[in-house]
Structure formats: structure tokens, C-alpha cells
Design a protein around this motif. Structure first.
Motif, short mmCIF file in Angstrom:
data_model
loop_
_atom_site.label_atom_id
_atom_site.label_comp_id
_atom_site.label_asym_id
_atom_site.label_seq_id
_atom_site.Cartn_x
_atom_site.Cartn_y
_atom_site.Cartn_z
N MET A 66 16.89 -38.91 -37.32
CA MET A 66 17.77 -37.74 -37.26
C MET A 66 18.90 -37.89 -36.23
N SER A 67 18.79 -38.89 -35.34
CA SER A 67 19.82 -39.08 -34.31
C SER A 67 20.84 -40.14 -34.69
N ASP A 108 5.72 -29.87 -49.00
CA ASP A 108 6.40 -29.26 -47.85
C ASP A 108 5.31 -28.89 -46.86
N VAL A 109 5.43 -29.35 -45.61
CA VAL A 109 4.36 -29.09 -44.64
C VAL A 109 4.19 -27.59 -44.35
N LYS A 169 7.99 -28.48 -30.02
CA LYS A 169 7.45 -29.77 -29.58
C LYS A 169 6.52 -29.59 -28.37
N LEU A 180 11.84 -42.52 -38.58
CA LEU A 180 10.64 -42.94 -37.85
C LEU A 180 9.41 -42.97 -38.75
N ASN A 196 4.71 -36.33 -38.67
CA ASN A 196 6.04 -36.84 -38.32
C ASN A 196 7.16 -35.94 -38.84
N ASP A 233 6.59 -35.88 -48.58
CA ASP A 233 7.94 -35.53 -48.15
C ASP A 233 8.53 -34.57 -49.17
N TYR A 248 13.24 -25.96 -31.30
CA TYR A 248 12.77 -27.36 -31.33
C TYR A 248 11.99 -27.67 -30.06
N1 LIG Z 1 15.15 -39.68 -34.07
C1 LIG Z 1 15.03 -39.18 -32.86
O1 LIG Z 1 15.91 -39.32 -32.01
C2 LIG Z 1 13.78 -38.40 -32.48
C3 LIG Z 1 13.56 -38.17 -31.10
C4 LIG Z 1 12.44 -37.42 -30.73
C5 LIG Z 1 11.57 -36.96 -31.70
N2 LIG Z 1 11.81 -37.21 -33.03
C6 LIG Z 1 10.84 -36.69 -33.99
O2 LIG Z 1 10.44 -37.74 -34.87
C7 LIG Z 1 10.09 -37.20 -36.14
C8 LIG Z 1 10.81 -37.97 -37.23
O3 LIG Z 1 12.19 -37.76 -37.04
P1 LIG Z 1 13.34 -38.72 -37.63
O4 LIG Z 1 14.27 -38.99 -36.53
O5 LIG Z 1 12.74 -39.85 -38.38
O6 LIG Z 1 14.04 -37.65 -38.60
P2 LIG Z 1 14.57 -37.77 -40.09
O7 LIG Z 1 15.41 -36.56 -40.30
O8 LIG Z 1 15.18 -39.11 -40.33
O9 LIG Z 1 13.23 -37.66 -40.95
C9 LIG Z 1 12.48 -36.47 -41.00
C10 LIG Z 1 11.67 -36.47 -42.28
O10 LIG Z 1 10.91 -35.24 -42.33
C11 LIG Z 1 11.05 -34.71 -43.65
N3 LIG Z 1 10.84 -33.27 -43.64
C12 LIG Z 1 11.64 -32.31 -43.09
N4 LIG Z 1 11.14 -31.09 -43.34
C13 LIG Z 1 9.99 -31.28 -44.04
C14 LIG Z 1 9.03 -30.40 -44.59
N5 LIG Z 1 9.15 -29.06 -44.48
N6 LIG Z 1 7.96 -30.92 -45.25
C15 LIG Z 1 7.84 -32.28 -45.40
N7 LIG Z 1 8.73 -33.16 -44.91
C16 LIG Z 1 9.79 -32.67 -44.24
C17 LIG Z 1 12.47 -35.10 -44.07
O11 LIG Z 1 12.64 -34.99 -45.48
C18 LIG Z 1 12.56 -36.52 -43.54
O12 LIG Z 1 12.01 -37.44 -44.46
C19 LIG Z 1 10.45 -35.70 -36.08
O13 LIG Z 1 9.29 -34.95 -35.83
C20 LIG Z 1 11.41 -35.63 -34.91
O14 LIG Z 1 11.42 -34.36 -34.32
C21 LIG Z 1 12.90 -37.93 -33.43
#
Ligand SMILES: NC(=O)c1ccc[n+]([C@@H]2O[C@H](COP(=O)([O-])OP(=O)(O)OC[C@H]3O[C@@H](n4cnc5c(N)ncnc54)[C@H](O)[C@@H]3O)[C@@H](O)[C@H]2O)c1
Length: 242
Positions: A177-178, A51-52, A144, A13, A75, A32, A140
Motif C-alpha cells: 500500500m506504500s 471479505d474479512v 493496529k 506483503l 494481513n 481476498d 488505522y
Molecule cells: N506496505 C506498508 O508500508 C505497510 C506498513 C505497515 C503495515 N502494513 C500492513 O500490511 C498489511 C498488508 O498491506 P500491503 O501493504 O500489502 O497492502 P496492499 O494494499 O498492497 O494489500 C492489501 C490487501 O488486502 C486486501 N483487502 C483489503 N480489504 C479487504 C477485505 N475487506 N477483505 C479481504 N481482503 C481485503 C486487498 O484487496 C489487498 O489484496 C496491511 O494489514 C497493512 O496495514 C503495510
């Protein structure tokens, strides 16, 4: 040129949001954990390894990007699944640290720089998993829902200083992540039928919502959690046997 700062923006995302921000005319900075996964089409953006959960790396990124961001997208996130009874304090705290504490730290460090300018927008990525909790998601869900609460609080404290802070809560998204969850077409089919819009969401559905909240079209929207889930969280009564 306006500057967008996106955490976790190399995949999923976050990467799609980076693409939308570039298309909308923003300069983009991404933080990242590693640059290994930066896609070809995002090679031109400013990348900061960090790292956040480590404030010094976030500060280095904010100091290094050459301008105060106009848009910050919190994000970065992780999800883990295990029964609460098996979840250690360390497991729990790790998920909270990244999804909640990290997002709040990034927001505060960015707001310190935005407030003297008197403008800026922050979009926190929450989840419908924080609105309707499900077994096994432990911290989680808490993180959130906590981030949704912090979105309101930031709007209360920083809104009068010119900032807008909103959230996007994605529903069931076929991406990020899904992705592996939906490798099985039967899972896609079963889940899709529980959504009033009869489809899973896409990375681009979420990126669009983020960019709208960041835009002037949303200039009177502050402290809001925008649920982007095809109606999933409003569908409870249709699940009840009649
Ligand atoms: N994909 C879904 O189904 C979904 C649904 C609801 C919410 N979300 C939320 O959307 C956001 C993005 O998720 P996504 O699906 O793209 O996941 P993803 O796993 O594809 O990407 C997550 C990114 O966050 C980075 N990250 C993780 N820990 C970190 C840290 N400590 N410091 C810096 N970067 C870090 C990872 O390296 C990765 O690039 C997240 O907050 C997730 O909870 C995703």
C-alpha cells in the motif's frame, strides 16, 4: 502438508508471504476481495473470494479449503489519510472493521477449528503506525494498536489450548500500500535517513518475519508483537537537537 491461510494475499506483503509459505512447503489458501489481481506465480494456490468483514465468506473459505489451517496470517488491511476533524463515523468504522474487527473474526473462526486439533499459529499484521501514531491516520492507528492488544489476549485465551498468536509490525516498507509514496526518490532518501538501518523495508523482510514466527524455531514465542522496522521506532532520541 501444512496449510497456510492468508487474507489479502493477492498483492503486496500478503502475496510475498504466500510465496514464502509455498517455498517453506505449505499448501496456501488466500482470501481476498477479488481474484483479478492474483499474480501468475500464485495461480496455483487455493483462492477464495471474500471479505474479512463478512463472516459468512470467511466461514465458506475455511470450510472449503479441505483442512484446518496450521497458519493464519491476518494481513488484509486498508489505510486512509485525513484529518480527524473531517473523518466521519462511517470512515472511521470502515477502517476498524477491516483492520481490527475482521482480523479478530478470522482468528476466532480459524481458532474454533484449530483448538480441537490442539495446534496452530496465527500471525496478525499490525504496524509501527499503531506504536507511533501520526496525524491523519485516525482509525488505522487505533485498529493496529487494538490488534496488538488482541494478539496478547488471544495468546492468553488460546495459548493453553495449543495455539500461538503473534504479530508483525512492519515499519516503512517500500511495497504494498506504500508503493506510490516511494515513487519519489526524494521521499525515499528523506525517510531512509531516519531509519537506523538506513534503508526502507521490503515485502520480503516482513514475509520472513511472519514465516519465522510461524515456524517451530519460534515455538516458545506467544503473544509477541515483532517490530520489523530497521530500528525506526527506537530512534526517537537521535531526532532530538543536541
Ligand atoms: N506496505 C506498508 O508500508 C505497510 C506498513 C505497515 C503495515 N502494513 C500492513 O500490511 C498489511 C498488508 O498491506 P500491503 O501493504 O500489502 O497492502 P496492499 O494494499 O498492497 O494489500 C492489501 C490487501 O488486502 C486486501 N483487502 C483489503 N480489504 C479487504 C477485505 N475487506 N477483505 C479481504 N481482503 C481485503 C486487498 O484487496 C489487498 O489484496 C496491511 O494489514 C497493512 O496495514 C503495510
Amino acid at each position: 502438508m501444512a496449510l497456510a491461510f492468508i487474507t489479502g494475499g493477492t498483492v503486496g506483503l500478503g502475496a510475498e508471504t504466500a510465496r514464502r509459505a509455498l517455498a517453506a512447503g505449505y499448501e496456501v489458501a488466500v482470501l481476498d476481495l477479488s481474484s483479478d489481481r492474483v499474480p501468475e506465480d500464485l495461480k496455483g494456490v487455493q483462492f477464495f473470494e471474500g471479505d474479512v468483514t463478512r463472516e459468512e465468506t470467511v466461514t465458506a473459505a475455511l470450510d472449503g479449503m479441505g483442512a484446518v489451517p496450521d497458519l493464519v496470517v491476518n494481513n488484509a488491511g486498508i489505510v486512509t489519510f485525513m484529518p480527524l476533524i473531517e473523518t466521519t463515523q462511517a470512515d472511521f468504522e470502515r477502517v476498524i472493521a477491516i483492520n481490527l474487527t475482521g482480523a479478530v473474526s478470522v482468528s476466532r473462526l480459524a481458532a474454533e477449528r484449530m483448538i480441537p486439533r490442539g495446534s496452530g499459529s496465527i500471525v496478525n499484521i499490525t504496524s509501527t503506525g499503531g506504536i507511533c501514531t501520526s496525524p491523519g491516520t485516525h482509525a488505522y492507528a487505533a485498529a493496529k494498536r487494538g490488534l496488538a492488544a488482541m494478539t496478547e489476549l488471544m495468546a492468553q485465551e488460546w495459548g493453553p489450548l495449543g495455539l500461538r498468536i503473534n504479530a508483525v509490525a512492519p515499519g516503512m516498507i517500500h511495497g504494498g500500500m506504500s508503493t506510490t509514496v516511494y515513487d519519489d526518490p526524494e521521499v525515499v532518501e528523506r525517510r531512509r535517513t531516519g531509519v537506523p538501518s538506513r534503508r526502507l523495508g521490503t515485502e520480503s523482510d516482513i514475509a520472513e518475519a511472519v514465516m519465522w514466527l510461524a515456524s517451530d524455531a519460534a515455538s516458545y514465542v506467544n503473544g509477541h508483537e515483532l517490530v520489523v522496522d530497521g530500528g525506526l521506532t527506537k530512534n526517537m532520541m537521535s531526532m532530538i537537537p543536541r
